[in-house]
Write an enzyme that holds these catalytic residues in place. Structure first.
Site, PDB file in Angstrom:
ATOM      1  N   LYS A 182      21.633  16.847 -36.050  1.00 60.72           N
ATOM      2  CA  LYS A 182      22.918  16.934 -36.742  1.00 60.72           C
ATOM      3  C   LYS A 182      23.153  18.362 -37.222  1.00 60.72           C
ATOM      4  CE  LYS A 182      24.043  13.570 -39.569  1.00 60.72           C
ATOM      5  NZ  LYS A 182      23.910  12.603 -40.704  1.00 60.72           N
TER       6      LYS A 182
HETATM    7  C1  E4P Z   1      26.106  10.275 -41.801  1.00 62.23           C
HETATM    8  O1  E4P Z   1      25.328  10.575 -41.023  1.00 62.23           O
HETATM    9  C2  E4P Z   1      26.494  10.904 -43.076  1.00 62.23           C
HETATM   10  O2  E4P Z   1      25.600  11.884 -43.443  1.00 62.23           O
HETATM   11  C3  E4P Z   1      26.593   9.844 -44.109  1.00 62.23           C
HETATM   12  O3  E4P Z   1      27.195   8.691 -43.563  1.00 62.23           O
HETATM   13  C4  E4P Z   1      27.336  10.286 -45.363  1.00 62.23           C
HETATM   14  O4  E4P Z   1      27.468   9.145 -46.170  1.00 62.23           O
HETATM   15  P1  E4P Z   1      27.919   9.204 -47.705  1.00 62.23           P
HETATM   16  O5  E4P Z   1      29.351   9.636 -47.726  1.00 62.23           O
HETATM   17  O6  E4P Z   1      27.719   7.826 -48.189  1.00 62.23           O
HETATM   18  O7  E4P Z   1      27.021  10.194 -48.387  1.00 62.23           O
END
Ligand code: E4P
Length: 221
Positions: free
Chosen positions: A87
């Site tokens: 990522k």
């Molecule tokens: C996904 O990979 C994101 O990092 C994650 O869904 C973010 O989620 P949040 O908004 O609950 O922190």
């Protein structure tokens, strides 16, 4: 379509993978810290609990170009590099890094996406997956609607990047994106549990068992 668990909670991942056809796990730096474990331990446990067909999708922490490249190479070594996706945030440095990381033969998920325009540029840069933060986008407008529109935009241009919708706070948000045909999605264990559990199902099974037992004096066929 692919359905990922958005968590580094190994017990929750084990629990859900035991009865659902899960395609892998996504984490981010905050999710990793919530595990209370060192990152190396979390990655080792993920590699143990997931099969090689299930993706491990892990995020770089550095925000500068060189750091992103170096960390992408490190993350790509988790589980010997099998079915790992890195990522990378859609910052200026991240957008610059995406084609370079792809050129190393590493799969990329562009993350931290708050607008369809950021997603468009990440797709153009060659990202394999795009993770719009649906619930967080709702703080600025119609997060769900924008992600539905993004799926259509990518299809119109025949862009290969897959939307992996992320950041959900409730089942309704997930449901609306599944109904719109989102190609990938990552959801926290709590919301997944809510998706599969319904009080009506438990009540129906209780009634079937009670009726059967009353008639036949046993609770099996
Ligand atoms: C996904 O990979 C994101 O990092 C994650 O869904 C973010 O989620 P949040 O908004 O609950 O922190």
């Amino acid at each position: 379509m692919e359905f990922f668990i958005d968590s580094a909670d190994i017990e929750a991942i084990r629990e859900l993978c035991a009865f659902l056809p899960i395609d892998g796990v996504t984490t981010n730096p905050t999710i990793m810290t919530k595990s209370g474990k060192e990152p190396e331990q979390v990655f080792a446990e993920l590699a143990e609990v997931l099969s090689e067909d299930q993706k491990i999708i892990a995020q770089v922490v550095s925000l500068d170009y060189e750091g992103i490249l170096a960390e992408a190479q490190r993350l790509a070594q988790i589980r010997g590099g099998r079915n790992v996706v890195v990522k990378i945030p859609v910052t200026r440095e991240g957008l610059r890094a995406i084609p370079a990381v792809k050129a190393m033969g590493i799969s990329v998920l562009a993350t931290g996406i708050y607008s369809p325009d950021q997603a468009f540029w990440a797709a153009k840069a060659g990202a394999d997956y795009l993770a719009p933060y649906v619930n967080r986008m709702c703080a600025y407008g119609d997060g769900v609607g924008q992600v539905v529109e993004l799926v259509r935009t990518l299809a119109q241009y025949g862009m290969g990047a897959k939307v992996c919708a992320a950041s959900f706070k409730n089942v309704d948000q997930v449901h609306r994106l599944l109904a719109a045909g989102v190609p990938a999605i990552t959801v926290s264990p709590d919301v997944i549990r809510e998706m599969v559990g319904h009080p009506g199902t438990s009540a129906a099974m209780d009634t079937f068992t009670a009726d059967w037992e009353r008639a036949y004096g046993r609770t099996s066929l």
